[in-house]
Design a protein around this motif. Structure first.
Motif, PDB file in Angstrom:
ATOM      1  N   ILE A   1       0.817  -1.223   0.000  1.00 24.40           N
ATOM      2  CA  ILE A   1       0.000   0.000   0.000  1.00 24.40           C
ATOM      3  C   ILE A   1       0.850   1.273   0.000  1.00 24.40           C
ATOM      4  N   SER A   2       2.175   1.123  -0.014  1.00 22.87           N
ATOM      5  CA  SER A   2       3.020   2.304   0.164  1.00 22.87           C
ATOM      6  C   SER A   2       2.813   3.367  -0.916  1.00 22.87           C
ATOM      7  N   LEU A   3       2.717   2.940  -2.175  1.00 23.05           N
ATOM      8  CA  LEU A   3       2.569   3.925  -3.254  1.00 23.05           C
ATOM      9  C   LEU A   3       1.207   4.588  -3.193  1.00 23.05           C
ATOM     10  N   VAL A   4       0.170   3.784  -2.974  1.00 20.07           N
ATOM     11  CA  VAL A   4      -1.183   4.326  -2.941  1.00 20.07           C
ATOM     12  C   VAL A   4      -1.321   5.317  -1.786  1.00 20.07           C
ATOM     13  N   LYS A   5      -0.711   4.959  -0.653  1.00 19.61           N
ATOM     14  CA  LYS A   5      -0.791   5.834   0.516  1.00 19.61           C
ATOM     15  C   LYS A   5      -0.128   7.178   0.235  1.00 19.61           C
ATOM     16  N   ALA A   6       0.937   7.161  -0.525  1.00 19.50           N
ATOM     17  CA  ALA A   6       1.645   8.415  -0.809  1.00 19.50           C
ATOM     18  C   ALA A   6       0.906   9.226  -1.867  1.00 19.50           C
ATOM     19  N   GLY A   7      -0.036   8.589  -2.560  1.00 23.76           N
ATOM     20  CA  GLY A   7      -0.876   9.152  -3.618  1.00 23.76           C
ATOM     21  C   GLY A   7      -0.586  10.551  -4.106  1.00 23.76           C
ATOM     22  N   SER A   8      -1.191  11.543  -3.441  1.00 24.34           N
ATOM     23  CA  SER A   8      -1.142  12.893  -3.966  1.00 24.34           C
ATOM     24  C   SER A   8       0.290  13.423  -4.001  1.00 24.34           C
ATOM     25  N   MET A   9       1.110  12.943  -3.078  1.00 15.29           N
ATOM     26  CA  MET A   9       2.489  13.428  -3.050  1.00 15.29           C
ATOM     27  C   MET A   9       3.244  12.994  -4.309  1.00 15.29           C
ATOM     28  N   LEU A  10       2.926  11.794  -4.784  1.00 13.93           N
ATOM     29  CA  LEU A  10       3.625  11.259  -5.953  1.00 13.93           C
ATOM     30  C   LEU A  10       3.392  12.105  -7.193  1.00 13.93           C
ATOM     31  N   VAL A  11       2.175  12.653  -7.329  1.00 18.84           N
ATOM     32  CA  VAL A  11       1.901  13.423  -8.538  1.00 18.84           C
ATOM     33  C   VAL A  11       2.299  14.881  -8.370  1.00 18.84           C
ATOM     34  N   LYS A  12       2.802  15.232  -7.206  1.00 17.81           N
ATOM     35  CA  LYS A  12       3.204  16.624  -7.010  1.00 17.81           C
ATOM     36  C   LYS A  12       4.712  16.806  -6.939  1.00 17.81           C
TER      37      LYS A  12
ATOM     38  N   LEU B   1       9.084  -8.774  -3.929  1.00 14.87           N
ATOM     39  CA  LEU B   1       7.635  -8.921  -4.070  1.00 14.87           C
ATOM     40  C   LEU B   1       6.940  -7.593  -3.773  1.00 14.87           C
ATOM     41  N   GLY B   2       7.497  -6.851  -2.795  1.00 17.56           N
ATOM     42  CA  GLY B   2       6.920  -5.563  -2.423  1.00 17.56           C
ATOM     43  C   GLY B   2       6.928  -4.592  -3.597  1.00 17.56           C
ATOM     44  N   PHE B   3       8.007  -4.577  -4.359  1.00 16.49           N
ATOM     45  CA  PHE B   3       8.073  -3.694  -5.534  1.00 16.49           C
ATOM     46  C   PHE B   3       6.954  -4.051  -6.503  1.00 16.49           C
ATOM     47  N   ILE B   4       6.805  -5.353  -6.761  1.00 18.95           N
ATOM     48  CA  ILE B   4       5.813  -5.781  -7.745  1.00 18.95           C
ATOM     49  C   ILE B   4       4.397  -5.506  -7.228  1.00 18.95           C
ATOM     50  N   LEU B   5       4.159  -5.834  -5.947  1.00 20.79           N
ATOM     51  CA  LEU B   5       2.803  -5.679  -5.415  1.00 20.79           C
ATOM     52  C   LEU B   5       2.411  -4.205  -5.259  1.00 20.79           C
ATOM     53  N   SER B   6       3.362  -3.365  -4.890  1.00 22.70           N
ATOM     54  CA  SER B   6       3.010  -1.949  -4.734  1.00 22.70           C
ATOM     55  C   SER B   6       2.624  -1.352  -6.083  1.00 22.70           C
ATOM     56  N   LEU B   7       3.331  -1.777  -7.128  1.00 21.19           N
ATOM     57  CA  LEU B   7       2.978  -1.360  -8.490  1.00 21.19           C
ATOM     58  C   LEU B   7       1.576  -1.829  -8.854  1.00 21.19           C
ATOM     59  N   SER B   8       1.347  -3.125  -8.668  1.00 19.75           N
ATOM     60  CA  SER B   8       0.059  -3.694  -9.091  1.00 19.75           C
ATOM     61  C   SER B   8      -1.069  -3.075  -8.293  1.00 19.75           C
ATOM     62  N   ASN B   9      -0.820  -2.856  -7.006  1.00 22.29           N
ATOM     63  CA  ASN B   9      -1.885  -2.325  -6.167  1.00 22.29           C
ATOM     64  C   ASN B   9      -2.239  -0.895  -6.546  1.00 22.29           C
ATOM     65  N   SER B  10      -1.291  -0.154  -7.097  1.00 24.14           N
ATOM     66  CA  SER B  10      -1.660   1.211  -7.446  1.00 24.14           C
ATOM     67  C   SER B  10      -2.475   1.240  -8.729  1.00 24.14           C
ATOM     68  N   VAL B  11      -2.422   0.169  -9.509  1.00 24.57           N
ATOM     69  CA  VAL B  11      -3.297   0.095 -10.680  1.00 24.57           C
ATOM     70  C   VAL B  11      -4.625  -0.565 -10.310  1.00 24.57           C
ATOM     71  N   VAL B  12      -4.544  -1.682  -9.634  1.00 24.15           N
ATOM     72  CA  VAL B  12      -5.740  -2.426  -9.252  1.00 24.15           C
ATOM     73  C   VAL B  12      -5.742  -2.571  -7.731  1.00 24.15           C
ATOM     74  N   ARG B  13      -6.687  -1.924  -7.077  1.00 25.34           N
ATOM     75  CA  ARG B  13      -6.653  -1.852  -5.615  1.00 25.34           C
ATOM     76  C   ARG B  13      -6.979  -3.169  -4.921  1.00 25.34           C
ATOM     77  N   ASP B  14      -7.427  -4.157  -5.702  1.00 26.66           N
ATOM     78  CA  ASP B  14      -7.796  -5.436  -5.087  1.00 26.66           C
ATOM     79  C   ASP B  14      -6.600  -6.121  -4.442  1.00 26.66           C
ATOM     80  N   ILE B  15      -5.409  -5.781  -4.947  1.00 22.71           N
ATOM     81  CA  ILE B  15      -4.221  -6.525  -4.530  1.00 22.71           C
ATOM     82  C   ILE B  15      -4.036  -6.493  -3.014  1.00 22.71           C
ATOM     83  N   SER B  16      -4.111  -5.295  -2.419  1.00 23.25           N
ATOM     84  CA  SER B  16      -3.800  -5.213  -0.996  1.00 23.25           C
ATOM     85  C   SER B  16      -4.864  -5.915  -0.157  1.00 23.25           C
TER      86      SER B  16
END
Lengths: 280, 431
Positions: A109-120, A179-194
């Motif tokens: 969930i790390s990338l999704v949690k950082a959400g708005s910060m990533l695009v700024k 695995l964390g790298f792969i899952l954080s990527l996938s989860n930011s596209v498809v939220r079902d992963i986490s």
């Protein structure tokens, strides 16, 4: 001389794999301090406004292990052949297991949690993932203290080879990161992963001999044989408790597996991380 | 800072003067979340296998948010980007910052990029001001040494006083943004990207920020400035680019760019209003004795038009039909601006001393000329009321007649434009 930066579609692919690794290593080195800062941030956000703080790390394994002891005493559950006091065996196993499971859940969930910060702000997203994986080391350290206390209580002394165990931790950390790298990527596209991951992790823990000995017969026996997590947990545990390593082959294969997963995860992440920013 | 970069050196000497080079750059977005998800998976899968994601092709639900944009920013130059919301300004800044990669084209940037885009993004509410300075500094690409060196300056600039060791969630919103801004403006940088952040804090902090920005512009190799505050753009930029619907429609001199932008904005508004089908009933009140027909304005040779230039005579016409004989009537005609302010009001039997009074049943065209109205460029609406001069009954009152545009190259500020002469002389003691 100022550095020239170019941005193009499929930027990384065009450069080939060797310069890709150079870039990755440069980025990781360059962002060590950022990673540390992000780690501190995550740490504070978990423990600062909490009364019990890191003591939660004691409570979780005590409850699970306590439950298993009750089940065992009631004759519902068999631990298998364990030569050391069960609580030491189980809590040690839990400590190693949660490096993997907590690490994986927080990184996913790390990338999704950082959400708005990533695009700024443009900063290293790898640091974000590494910092969240490192979070699981805090409960690990706390649980190792608990194990130390149990050694005293049960008057059992660990093998002198306990000094080598940090070295034996590296593969499980690498596997978690990969695995964390792969899952954080996938989860930011498809939220079902986490969501799927938390369910799967509990299930997977019961299938892995963490709280019981390696089964010799039955459906779990062959499954365990091919479960890399089993080797990555049981070998350091065996090393600490007995000072021996009985399943070298399985362990080395699992180590190889971890490093491959780490490498593949890191490259995938590097190739696609800016694509991810757009989808968050 | 993260850099997926090719590190190379420029070989030819002419390009060494160019800090930012953007060549035919396009960026696409997806309108639907599901589509975005599926395309995301597909692109990642392709990139993972080392295949191109074929990003130059639009798929269903995708559109170009930035379309074939090329420009250069030379060393020492400040480039402004203006345009309506959604024109693609922020997307361009994000691509320059490396947050998004272009889907087509190429961006080349020389030097370390610093962005004043979202101040305070990345703050953690639970951490103190002090901890957040280190955290945010690290996220913005500063090293530990750099933060240590600048720590005092950051705290002083932010002016947060005793709150340095208080978690930022207890900060006032003003303190929060001041601290964020302060960290951002203390980064070492060669190229500065600014997006709409100067409206931070009270007047004294804004002035301090503007002074700091001027210092940064002095030091930076190049500045790209995005703002809706056209006054800032006019004063700070050497050159301005106008974006409209993802494309560059003008690039050049700042004042020309601003008037181009104003003109486009007015035309867009005109189109929106013309296409509006339902009118507010309060804007049209009728006794039923008069039926309004065509209205509009015409140019000096009598042809119907929607635009006149500043300083030209404004000719309005109103066609209507009376259903019975009307007595003692008079007209009130006005010109309203977008803020609904009556800039001009004329009453037929008052200042103009014109008596129409009694008209029989039939069709009429009323033509009213406003001689050199000198209204500043903008969008205007004629309004009309027809009343009885004895009983003061209202026959007809309409506020939503067809709008028109006054064009001109001056800034659309104030109401009336006049030519002026200026003089500034010292007052000496002896006089």
């Amino acid at each position: 001389m100022n550095k020239i930066v170019t941005y193009e579609p499929d930027n990384s692919i065009k450069k080939g794999y060797i310069s890709l690794w150079k870039e990755i290593i440069w980025e990781l080195k360059h962002n060590k301090w950022l990673t540390l800062q992000l780690f501190k941030r995550d740490f504070s956000s978990i423990y600062k406004q909490s009364l019990m703080g890191v003591f939660w790390a004691f409570i979780v394994p005590l409850i699970s292990v306590g439950t298993f002891i009750i089940l065992n005493r009631s004759g519902i559950f068999e631990f298998g052949e364990i030569e050391v006091p069960y609580p030491i065996y189980a809590i040690l196993g839990m400590a190693f297991w949660q490096v993997f499971s907590t690490g994986l859940i927080t990184t996913s969930i790390s990338l999704v949690k950082a959400g708005s910060m990533l695009v700024k702000i443009n900063f290293s997203k790898k640091s974000l993932v590494i910092a969240s994986a490192a979070q699981s080391l805090i409960p690990f350290i706390v649980q190792m203290i608990l194990v130390g206390v149990l050694f005293v209580v049960y008057q059992v002394s660990p093998s002198i080879k306990i000094l080598f165990f940090p070295f034996f931790m590296i593969p499980i950390i690498f596997l978690t990161l990969g695995l964390g790298f792969i899952l954080s990527l996938s989860n930011s596209v498809v939220r079902d992963i986490s969501s799927a991951l938390s369910v799967f992790m509990t299930f997977f823990m019961f299938l892995t001999p963490v709280l019981y000995a390696k089964p010799k017969i039955g459906a779990l026996a062959p499954l365990t044989k091919f479960n890399p997590i089993y080797y990555l947990i049981s070998i350091p545990r065996e090393l600490i408790l007995k000072g021996t390593i009985s399943e070298w082959k399985g362990y080395l294969l699992s180590v190889g597996f971890s490093f491959i997963v780490f490498g593949v995860g890191l490259v995938l992440f590097h190739l696609t991380e800016t694509r991810i920013t757009e989808r968050i | 800072m993260k850099n997926n970069s090719t590190i190379q050196q420029f070989n030819n000497s002419t390009s060494s003067e160019i800090a930012i080079k953007v060549e035919n750059v396009s960026k696409k977005y997806c309108k639907s979340l599901r589509g975005s998800m599926l395309y995301g998976m597909k692109d990642i899968a392709r990139n993972s296998l080392g295949l191109s994601s074929n990003s130059h092709i639009l798929r269903k639900d995708e559109f170009w948010a930035v379309d074939d944009v090329s420009f250069e920013v030379k060393k020492g130059e400040t480039l402004g980007i203006i345009g309506a919301n959604g024109a693609g300004k922020t997307t361009i800044l994000k691509m320059l910052n490396g947050i998004f990669w272009p889907d087509k084209g190429k961006i080349t940037i020389k030097g370390r990029v610093g962005a004043l885009i979202a101040v305070g993004a990345g703050f953690h509410p639970m951490l103190t001001g002090r901890e957040n300075i280190y955290l945010n500094g690290a996220i913005l690409g500063m090293s530990r040494k750099e933060v240590n060196k600048k720590f005092g300056a950051i705290v002083e600039f932010a002016d947060i006083g005793d709150f340095l060791d208080t978690p930022v969630k207890f900060y006032s919103s003003g303190m929060f943004v001041r601290l964020g801004f302060s960290i951002a403006v203390h980064c070492e940088l060669d190229i500065l990207l600014v997006d709409e952040v100067l409206a931070v804090g009270d007047l004294s902090f804004q002035n301090k920020s503007l002074r700091r920005l001027a210092e940064l512009r002095e030091k930076a190799n190049a500045v790209v400035f995005v703002s809706h505050n056209l006054e800032h753009v006019r004063n700070l930029c050497d050159r301005v680019m106008v974006l409209d619907k993802a494309k560059i429609v003008f690039s050049g001199d700042t004042n020309e760019a601003l008037s181009e932008y104003h003109e486009r904005t007015r035309e867009k508004k005109l189109i929106v209003i013309k296409n509006r089908k339902a009118f507010h009933s309060a804007l049209h009140q009728s006794s039923g004795d008069i039926i309004f027909g065509d209205t509009g304005i015409s140019d000096e040779s009598g042809n119907r038009t929607e635009k006149i230039r500043l300083g030209e005579t404004l000719t309005t016409f109103f066609e209507f039909e009376t259903t019975k004989k009307l007595e003692e009537l008079f007209f009130t005609i006005g010109i309203r601006d977008e803020r609904n302010y009556n800039c001009i009001v004329h009453i037929s039997d008052y200042a103009d001393k014109i008596k129409f009074r009694n008209i029989s049943k039939g069709k009429y065209r009323l033509i009213v000329k406003f001689i050199t109205p000198n209204l500043v460029p903008g969008l205007y609406f004629p309004v009309i009321a027809i009343r009885n001069g004895v009983t003061n009954e209202t026959y007809e009152r309409i506020f939503d007649l067809k709008p028109f545009i006054i064009e001109g190259n001056i800034l659309p500020r104030g109401i009336v434009y006049t030519e002026s002469e200026w003089k500034l002389c010292p007052i000496s003691e002896r006089d």
